[in-house]
Motif scaffolding. Structure first.
Motif, short mmCIF file in Angstrom:
data_model
loop_
_atom_site.label_atom_id
_atom_site.label_comp_id
_atom_site.label_asym_id
_atom_site.label_seq_id
_atom_site.Cartn_x
_atom_site.Cartn_y
_atom_site.Cartn_z
N SER A 72 -72.27 -28.48 35.61
CA SER A 72 -72.71 -27.45 34.53
C SER A 72 -74.28 -27.36 34.39
CB SER A 72 -71.95 -27.94 33.20
OG SER A 72 -72.57 -29.02 32.79
N SER A 73 -74.88 -28.15 34.97
CA SER A 73 -76.22 -28.08 34.99
C SER A 73 -76.66 -27.03 35.90
CB SER A 73 -77.11 -29.04 35.04
OG SER A 73 -76.79 -29.83 36.21
N MET A 101 -74.69 -24.40 36.68
CA MET A 101 -74.22 -23.12 36.08
C MET A 101 -75.42 -22.54 35.22
SD MET A 101 -70.50 -24.36 35.65
CE MET A 101 -69.83 -22.93 34.95
N GLY A 102 -76.24 -23.88 34.47
CA GLY A 102 -77.25 -23.44 33.71
C GLY A 102 -78.32 -22.66 34.47
N MET A 103 -78.56 -23.23 35.56
CA MET A 103 -79.59 -22.76 36.32
C MET A 103 -79.42 -21.12 37.12
SD MET A 103 -80.51 -26.02 39.09
CE MET A 103 -79.49 -27.53 38.71
N LEU A 133 -77.65 -19.19 35.48
CA LEU A 133 -77.94 -18.26 34.26
C LEU A 133 -79.45 -17.91 34.06
CD1 LEU A 133 -75.40 -20.01 31.34
CD2 LEU A 133 -75.22 -17.42 32.60
N ARG A 134 -80.24 -18.86 34.16
CA ARG A 134 -81.62 -18.73 34.29
C ARG A 134 -82.28 -17.63 35.33
NH1 ARG A 134 -85.08 -23.55 32.13
NH2 ARG A 134 -86.74 -22.48 33.14
N ASP A 144 -81.36 -14.12 34.38
CA ASP A 144 -82.35 -13.71 33.32
C ASP A 144 -83.61 -13.20 34.19
OD1 ASP A 144 -81.14 -14.32 31.10
OD2 ASP A 144 -82.64 -15.73 30.29
N PHE A 191 -67.47 -17.04 35.04
CA PHE A 191 -68.54 -16.56 35.28
C PHE A 191 -68.44 -15.42 36.10
CE2 PHE A 191 -72.56 -19.75 35.07
CZ PHE A 191 -71.99 -20.00 33.87
N LEU A 198 -70.29 -12.52 34.45
CA LEU A 198 -71.60 -12.67 34.67
C LEU A 198 -72.32 -12.33 35.96
CD1 LEU A 198 -71.99 -15.68 32.23
CD2 LEU A 198 -72.09 -13.48 31.47
#
Lengths: 585, 104
Positions: free
Chosen positions: B56-57, B59-61, B63-64, B67, B94, B97
């Motif tokens: 999941s981290s 996946m966080g990257m 998302l960044r 952005d 996902f 997105l």
């Protein structure tokens, strides 16, 4: 940082600072003299040992910062001494440099094997010796820094764990009935399980999994739980609560952090569940006796805290359940738990653990055993969380709905005194047409009542009364739905499908809720009047028959009769007046 | 874990290849891979051909990175994901997105 000042000291002229104590162990006096001289020059205070036993003793009593040791010595040799020194639990890290006349590769390799950090062969070169000591000092400083950082992290986590337990977990409800398993990968879990009762008596349970794990992951748990509890207690719907948590997290979490959730709202009648799954493994619905998975609610949305573009009306689904069913919530740490061969536990193993559950044991016990056997002590990479929610009365809050057991004294309508206007307050809300489908008037009214009359302890009951009255007017009156549909096969889902469809197409009609409240010397009374644009309904059908609580329809009216001092339907049944009274305790 | 960054010839697209385990240990390398480009300027492609696993981290990257991408964020394609990585992306939905090859 003051802790690391040793690194600065080492760059200063040698004679002016003490670097600490050096232990020199050699059976030859001349060697000890030479070494001592060099070490003193670099800045060490020197202590000396003539054999291995003395070296071990001096290590324990004097706690030196560095050890220089010969291999061949009487009584105990250097190998054995270093073995003992390095295995001493009180020894965090003391560098050991072997100094030896031996040049055999095997003998030198053994120096490192027994725990030594480096070796130098005699006759040694002074420059080389000083260089090696510097290298060992660097390692020693690194060790200390790591230890300090580690201790600080541990301390932070301990503290956060306490705050977390106090702020997030304490208020959970139904703890005796909901069985849980929580195995954090670190001291602190990124998974969070929340439970709370709505004012109407429904049970909300949310299992959340934040990005990553440990402290950072748990940061978001505080705002999430705050919104969860505040909105649940005000009676907001599943959809509204999820939207609330989503926008709160979106506002405060960094982009790379999000919250995957499983959310259930278990109705107080134990007949259906609203479920929502955003980025988590399937929510499983298990039958009473046969351990069979009756239904799955797979992830249908992105996790919370990423985007406002989530239609919660779409992703909250209604699932019909039977009394005694079990709902299983699980984080992905369960199916992704690895064994020693780096194989995951998988869904298949999870489901066979469920079906192989032994009689008298809980599903969670069965899964927990299977996990333990499978992982065989392999280190855990992700947080593991499970919750088993039985659809039985034990998970519900005891609601008093029997008139004989009503703690609030009831009075007859004729005693009602609000007309005196001494301290009466009236307020009302009317919703027309499309407003009926997108505005929920109950939380607004509850807030008004709370602000005007206080009545915090009556909030739950008043919420139930208002919701039942409003739902009756909207469903039976404005939408013209007959709750008899609920008695048929698939009745509930048919009912809700029809309800949604009619709500969507609604362009006219109205519901008015008027509240007139006044306090009396020892309590107070409230008249709640609800009118709708419908043609009324045959309320007399529902009046009697209290015994048949299992009937799928008409329970709303039974409940109202139990909670209010009086319920009066006015012809043709689209107008109802309920009186609720309370005594100051 | 290893991160490789390749810029297309016309300079409009940047491909980031991640090999091995895509998790928190990649963080600095991954962020370094895109933050030199101005925010909102490039289209990104994350090539997961050599990615064994994603947590999941990671996946966080992603998302960044989203952005940071062109078209007000959201111009990121994920390609060549293996089955287990696809499964993780699917559970998180996902595909809402990112443009994910192999998923509708």
């Amino acid at each position: 940082m003051t802790t690391f000042s040793t690194s600065i000291k080492s760059k200063m002229p040698a004679s002016t600072v003490t670097k600490g104590k050096a232990l020199v162990a050699d059976d030859k006096r001349s060697n000890r003299m030479i070494l001592s001289a060099i070490l003193k020059q670099i800045g060490y205070e020197v202590i000396q040992a003539e054999n291995g036993v003395e070296a071990v003793e001096l290590f324990q009593t004097e706690k030196p910062d560095i050890i220089l040791i010969d291999i061949i010595m009487p009584v105990m040799d250097g190998y054995n001494a270093v073995k003992q020194i390095k295995s001493d639990p009180a020894n965090s890290f003391t560098p050991v440099l072997f100094l030896t006349g031996m040049t055999d590769e095997q003998d030198l390799a053994k120096c490192i094997e027994v725990g030594g950090d480096d070796f130098l062969t005699k006759p040694f070169n002074r420059t080389l010796l000083t260089a090696k000591i510097h290298a060992l000092e660097r390692i020693s400083i690194l060790h200390k820094q790591v230890n300090v950082l580690y201790a600080r992290t541990q301390q932070d986590q301990e503290m956060a764990k306490e705050v977390f337990a106090g702020a997030v977990i304490t208020d959970n409800v139904a703890l005796n009935a909901i069985q849980t398993l929580s195995q954090p990968a670190e001291l602190f879990s990124g998974d969070v399980l929340l439970s709370a009762y709505s004012p109407s008596g429904d049970l909300n349970v949310m299992m959340g999994d934040f990005t990553g794990h440990g402290l950072a992951a748990a940061l978001g748990a505080m705002p999430a739980s705050e919104v969860f509890r505040a909105m649940t207690s005000k009676g907001y719907s599943t959809q509204q609560i999820l939207a609330g948590i989503n926008s709160k997290l979106l506002n405060i979490l960094p982009t790379s952090m999000f919250l995957a959730i499983q959310f259930i709202t278990l109705s107080k009648y134990l007949d259906y569940v609203s479920v929502c799954n955003c980025g988590m493994p399937d929510i499983l619905f298990l039958g009473t006796d046969d351990h069979i998975i009756k239904h799955r609610a797979p992830s249908s949305e992105i996790p919370l805290g990423i985007s406002t573009d989530i239609d919660f009306n779409e992703c909250v689904k209604l699932v019909k359940i039977d009394l005694g069913d079990t709902i299983l919530l699980a984080s992905d740490g369960v199916t992704e738990a690895l064994n020693n061969n780096k194989e995951p536990f998988t869904n298949k193993r999870l489901e066979s653990a469920i079906s192989e559950r032994q009689a008298g044991k809980s599903t969670i016990d069965s899964i927990s055993n299977a996990l333990q056997v499978f992982c065989g002590g392999a280190s855990q990479a992700d947080d593991i969380s499970l919750a088993e929610i039985p659809c039985t009365p034990e998970v519900l809050q005891a609601i008093k709905c029997d008139t004989t057991d009503n703690q609030y004294e009831t009075k007859s309508v004729t005693d009602f005194n609000c007309s005196s206007n001494i301290n009466r307050v009236d307020f009302n809300i009317s919703l027309y047409g499309r407003r009926l489908s997108d505005t929920d008037p109950i939380p607004i009214l509850i807030n008004h009542i709370h602000e005007i009359e206080g009545l915090a302890e009556h909030r739950r009951l008043l919420f139930t009364i208002l919701t039942e009255l409003y739902t009756n007017s909207l469903d039976n009156g404005v939408l013209g739905l007959h709750s008899d549909i609920k008695n048929e096969m698939d009745g509930f889902s048919n009912y809700f499908t029809a309800r949604e469809k009619r709500l969507e197409q609604l362009t006219d009609g109205y519901v008015t809720i008027a509240i007139s409240s006044c306090t009396t010397p020892n309590g107070g009374e409230m008249i709640i009047t609800v009118k709708d644009s419908g043609s009324g309904f045959n309320y007399s059908d529902y009046k009697c028959d209290k015994s048949d609580y299992s009937k799928l329809s008409g329970r709303g009216i039974q409940l109202l009769t139990g909670l209010c001092s009086s319920i009066t339907y006015i012809e043709p049944g689209n107008h109802v007046e309920a009186i609720y009274s309370w005594c100051d305790s | 874990m290893n991160v490789k960054v390749i810029e297309s010839e016309d300079g409009s697209e940047v491909t980031i290849q991640v090999s091995g385990r895509f998790d928190f240990s990649c963080y600095q390398q991954f962020v370094d891979g895109y933050q030199d480009y101005l925010k909102g300027e490039k289209r990104f492609v994350v090539d997961l051909n050599e990615t064994e696993y994603m947590d999941s981290s990671a996946m966080g990257m992603l998302l960044r990175l989203r952005d940071h991408s062109a078209r007000d964020g959201g111009d990121v394609a994920l390609i060549n994901a293996n089955e287990s990585v696809l499964e993780i992306l699917k559970i998180a939905n996902f595909n809402r997105l990112f443009a994910i090859a192999g998923m509708d």
